[in-house]
Design a protein around this motif. Structure first.
Motif, PDB file in Angstrom:
ATOM      1  N   VAL A   1      16.997  -1.993   7.879  1.00  0.00           N
ATOM      2  CA  VAL A   1      16.199  -3.050   7.595  1.00  0.00           C
ATOM      3  C   VAL A   1      14.977  -2.156   7.052  1.00  0.00           C
ATOM      4  CG1 VAL A   1      14.953  -4.915   7.554  1.00  0.00           C
ATOM      5  CG2 VAL A   1      17.101  -4.751   8.774  1.00  0.00           C
ATOM      6  N   THR A   2      14.703  -2.170   5.835  1.00  0.00           N
ATOM      7  CA  THR A   2      13.461  -1.571   5.014  1.00  0.00           C
ATOM      8  C   THR A   2      12.560  -2.736   4.861  1.00  0.00           C
ATOM      9  OG1 THR A   2      14.784   0.277   4.516  1.00  0.00           O
ATOM     10  CG2 THR A   2      12.609   0.018   3.497  1.00  0.00           C
ATOM     11  N   LEU A   3      11.167  -2.458   5.259  1.00  0.00           N
ATOM     12  CA  LEU A   3      10.115  -3.365   4.640  1.00  0.00           C
ATOM     13  C   LEU A   3       9.446  -2.497   3.546  1.00  0.00           C
ATOM     14  CD1 LEU A   3       8.645  -4.494   8.241  1.00  0.00           C
ATOM     15  CD2 LEU A   3      10.293  -5.484   6.686  1.00  0.00           C
ATOM     16  N   ILE A   4       9.156  -3.322   2.462  1.00  0.00           N
ATOM     17  CA  ILE A   4       8.609  -2.609   1.125  1.00  0.00           C
ATOM     18  C   ILE A   4       7.094  -3.114   1.113  1.00  0.00           C
ATOM     19  CG2 ILE A   4       9.013  -2.484  -1.219  1.00  0.00           C
ATOM     20  CD1 ILE A   4      11.915  -2.472  -0.522  1.00  0.00           C
ATOM     21  N   ARG A   5       6.326  -2.268   1.048  1.00  0.00           N
ATOM     22  CA  ARG A   5       4.850  -2.699   0.171  1.00  0.00           C
ATOM     23  C   ARG A   5       4.595  -1.737  -1.048  1.00  0.00           C
ATOM     24  NH1 ARG A   5       4.841  -1.846   5.757  1.00  0.00           N
ATOM     25  NH2 ARG A   5       4.270  -3.697   6.927  1.00  0.00           N
ATOM     26  N   PHE A   6       4.254  -2.497  -1.907  1.00  0.00           N
ATOM     27  CA  PHE A   6       3.805  -1.784  -3.233  1.00  0.00           C
ATOM     28  C   PHE A   6       2.761  -0.964  -3.354  1.00  0.00           C
ATOM     29  CE2 PHE A   6       5.627  -6.012  -5.189  1.00  0.00           C
ATOM     30  CZ  PHE A   6       6.780  -5.436  -5.749  1.00  0.00           C
ATOM     31  N   THR A   7       2.847   0.305  -3.921  1.00  0.00           N
ATOM     32  CA  THR A   7       1.701   1.195  -3.766  1.00  0.00           C
ATOM     33  C   THR A   7       0.778   0.469  -5.022  1.00  0.00           C
ATOM     34  OG1 THR A   7       2.874   2.324  -5.623  1.00  0.00           O
ATOM     35  CG2 THR A   7       2.933   3.010  -3.401  1.00  0.00           C
ATOM     36  N   ASP A   8      -0.314   0.988  -5.241  1.00  0.00           N
ATOM     37  CA  ASP A   8      -1.151   0.642  -6.503  1.00  0.00           C
ATOM     38  C   ASP A   8      -0.440   0.651  -7.803  1.00  0.00           C
ATOM     39  OD1 ASP A   8      -2.993  -0.082  -4.684  1.00  0.00           O
ATOM     40  OD2 ASP A   8      -4.542   1.869  -5.117  1.00  0.00           O
ATOM     41  N   GLN A   9       0.613   1.708  -7.865  1.00  0.00           N
ATOM     42  CA  GLN A   9       1.167   1.953  -9.024  1.00  0.00           C
ATOM     43  C   GLN A   9       2.295   0.955  -9.117  1.00  0.00           C
ATOM     44  OE1 GLN A   9       2.984   5.992  -9.578  1.00  0.00           O
ATOM     45  NE2 GLN A   9       4.845   5.079  -9.746  1.00  0.00           N
ATOM     46  N   GLY A  10       2.904   0.552  -7.914  1.00  0.00           N
ATOM     47  CA  GLY A  10       3.921  -0.422  -8.223  1.00  0.00           C
ATOM     48  C   GLY A  10       3.466  -1.791  -8.529  1.00  0.00           C
ATOM     49  N   ALA A  11       2.180  -2.164  -7.897  1.00  0.00           N
ATOM     50  CA  ALA A  11       1.648  -3.356  -8.287  1.00  0.00           C
ATOM     51  C   ALA A  11       1.173  -3.411  -9.512  1.00  0.00           C
ATOM     52  CB  ALA A  11       0.575  -3.555  -7.372  1.00  0.00           C
ATOM     53  N   ARG A  12       0.734  -2.453 -10.176  1.00  0.00           N
ATOM     54  CA  ARG A  12       0.329  -2.614 -11.593  1.00  0.00           C
ATOM     55  C   ARG A  12       1.401  -2.690 -12.526  1.00  0.00           C
ATOM     56  NH1 ARG A  12      -2.959   1.640 -10.009  1.00  0.00           N
ATOM     57  NH2 ARG A  12      -1.477   3.105 -10.697  1.00  0.00           N
ATOM     58  N   ALA A  13       2.788  -2.389 -11.976  1.00  0.00           N
ATOM     59  CA  ALA A  13       4.019  -2.501 -12.779  1.00  0.00           C
ATOM     60  C   ALA A  13       4.901  -3.660 -12.285  1.00  0.00           C
ATOM     61  CB  ALA A  13       4.614  -1.104 -13.049  1.00  0.00           C
ATOM     62  N   ILE A  14       4.302  -4.457 -11.500  1.00  0.00           N
ATOM     63  CA  ILE A  14       5.198  -5.346 -10.893  1.00  0.00           C
ATOM     64  C   ILE A  14       6.209  -6.191 -11.945  1.00  0.00           C
ATOM     65  CG2 ILE A  14       3.645  -7.525 -11.280  1.00  0.00           C
ATOM     66  CD1 ILE A  14       4.268  -8.045  -8.190  1.00  0.00           C
TER      67      ILE A  14
ATOM     68  N   ALA B   1      14.637  -2.760  -8.941  1.00  0.00           N
ATOM     69  CA  ALA B   1      15.385  -3.060  -7.787  1.00  0.00           C
ATOM     70  C   ALA B   1      16.866  -2.704  -8.245  1.00  0.00           C
ATOM     71  CB  ALA B   1      15.023  -4.279  -7.459  1.00  0.00           C
ATOM     72  N   LEU B   2      17.287  -3.304  -9.529  1.00  0.00           N
ATOM     73  CA  LEU B   2      18.590  -2.957  -9.984  1.00  0.00           C
ATOM     74  C   LEU B   2      18.977  -1.705 -10.051  1.00  0.00           C
ATOM     75  CD1 LEU B   2      21.268  -4.510 -11.087  1.00  0.00           C
ATOM     76  CD2 LEU B   2      20.031  -4.440 -13.405  1.00  0.00           C
ATOM     77  N   ALA B   3      17.998  -0.839 -10.647  1.00  0.00           N
ATOM     78  CA  ALA B   3      18.206   0.631 -10.615  1.00  0.00           C
ATOM     79  C   ALA B   3      18.727   1.231  -9.349  1.00  0.00           C
ATOM     80  CB  ALA B   3      17.120   1.293 -11.428  1.00  0.00           C
ATOM     81  N   PHE B   4      17.761   0.534  -8.334  1.00  0.00           N
ATOM     82  CA  PHE B   4      18.183   1.321  -7.096  1.00  0.00           C
ATOM     83  C   PHE B   4      19.582   0.837  -6.541  1.00  0.00           C
ATOM     84  CE2 PHE B   4      17.981   0.565  -2.697  1.00  0.00           C
ATOM     85  CZ  PHE B   4      17.702   1.751  -1.981  1.00  0.00           C
ATOM     86  N   LYS B   5      19.666  -0.393  -6.561  1.00  0.00           N
ATOM     87  CA  LYS B   5      20.994  -0.849  -6.048  1.00  0.00           C
ATOM     88  C   LYS B   5      22.186  -0.110  -6.893  1.00  0.00           C
ATOM     89  CE  LYS B   5      23.843  -5.140  -5.641  1.00  0.00           C
ATOM     90  NZ  LYS B   5      23.778  -6.386  -5.675  1.00  0.00           N
ATOM     91  N   LYS B   6      22.029   0.007  -7.962  1.00  0.00           N
ATOM     92  CA  LYS B   6      22.968   0.860  -8.763  1.00  0.00           C
ATOM     93  C   LYS B   6      23.193   2.355  -8.261  1.00  0.00           C
ATOM     94  CE  LYS B   6      23.307  -1.570 -12.931  1.00  0.00           C
ATOM     95  NZ  LYS B   6      22.985  -1.664 -14.498  1.00  0.00           N
ATOM     96  N   ALA B   7      22.172   2.777  -8.048  1.00  0.00           N
ATOM     97  CA  ALA B   7      22.062   4.071  -7.420  1.00  0.00           C
ATOM     98  C   ALA B   7      22.609   4.111  -5.949  1.00  0.00           C
ATOM     99  CB  ALA B   7      20.788   4.716  -7.593  1.00  0.00           C
TER     100      ALA B   7
ATOM    101  N   ASN C   1       6.478   3.872  -6.186  1.00  0.00           N
ATOM    102  CA  ASN C   1       6.204   2.589  -6.483  1.00  0.00           C
ATOM    103  C   ASN C   1       5.902   1.565  -5.327  1.00  0.00           C
ATOM    104  OD1 ASN C   1       6.011   2.139  -9.473  1.00  0.00           O
ATOM    105  ND2 ASN C   1       8.253   2.904  -9.460  1.00  0.00           N
ATOM    106  N   VAL C   2       6.629   2.284  -4.166  1.00  0.00           N
ATOM    107  CA  VAL C   2       6.671   1.620  -2.985  1.00  0.00           C
ATOM    108  C   VAL C   2       6.503   2.472  -1.846  1.00  0.00           C
ATOM    109  CG1 VAL C   2       8.168  -0.567  -3.836  1.00  0.00           C
ATOM    110  CG2 VAL C   2       9.202   1.594  -2.673  1.00  0.00           C
ATOM    111  N   ARG C   3       6.090   1.795  -0.707  1.00  0.00           N
ATOM    112  CA  ARG C   3       6.101   2.504   0.704  1.00  0.00           C
ATOM    113  C   ARG C   3       6.840   1.999   1.176  1.00  0.00           C
ATOM    114  NH1 ARG C   3       0.478   2.721  -0.537  1.00  0.00           N
ATOM    115  NH2 ARG C   3      -0.306   4.761  -0.838  1.00  0.00           N
ATOM    116  N   THR C   4       7.725   2.489   2.281  1.00  0.00           N
ATOM    117  CA  THR C   4       8.682   1.973   3.195  1.00  0.00           C
ATOM    118  C   THR C   4       8.595   2.202   4.682  1.00  0.00           C
ATOM    119  OG1 THR C   4      10.361   3.617   3.052  1.00  0.00           O
ATOM    120  CG2 THR C   4      10.545   2.142   1.270  1.00  0.00           C
ATOM    121  N   GLU C   5       9.059   1.212   5.585  1.00  0.00           N
ATOM    122  CA  GLU C   5       9.046   1.072   6.865  1.00  0.00           C
ATOM    123  C   GLU C   5      10.368   0.634   7.283  1.00  0.00           C
ATOM    124  OE1 GLU C   5       7.002  -0.859  10.728  1.00  0.00           O
ATOM    125  OE2 GLU C   5       5.900  -1.163   9.062  1.00  0.00           O
TER     126      GLU C   5
END
Length: 93
Positions: free
Chosen positions: A5-18, A25-31, A74-78
């Motif tokens: 289980v991964t908790l995701i937080r947007f970085t400033d870069q990710g928030a600007r490109a929300i 997310a779709l690209a991540f799923k495919k990869a 775009n994100v930081r993860t835990e």
């Protein structure tokens, strides 16, 4: 098979490109699927975290995939390994 289980937080870069978040997310799923992983859940959340991701598959592949996600900036993860009831029973006896 491991489950994380991964908790995701947007970085400033990710928030600007929300607006591009669903496409990313779709690209991540495919990869992840191409790497032999199963994306059990991808959710956006309101609160302390911006999203939750649940992956299952080989542990090293999961951790590699999450590392690649983090390098995009775009994100930081835990991330936490997760267990269902049967797995917990086997662990604790």
């Amino acid at each position: 098979m491991a489950r994380y289980v991964t908790l995701i937080r947007f970085t400033d870069q990710g928030a600007r490109a929300i607006r591009k978040s669903a496409a990313r997310a779709l690209a991540f799923k495919k990869a992840a699927e191409k790497a032999g992983l199963t994306v059990e859940t991808q959710l956006w959340t309101a609160g302390a975290c911006d999203g939750v991701l649940i992956l299952s598959g080989e542990e090293r592949k999961i951790l590699r995939c999450l590392t690649q996600l983090a390098t995009l900036g775009n994100v930081r993860t835990e991330t936490m390994q997760a267990f269902d009831a049967a797995e917990l029973k086997a662990i604790v006896g």
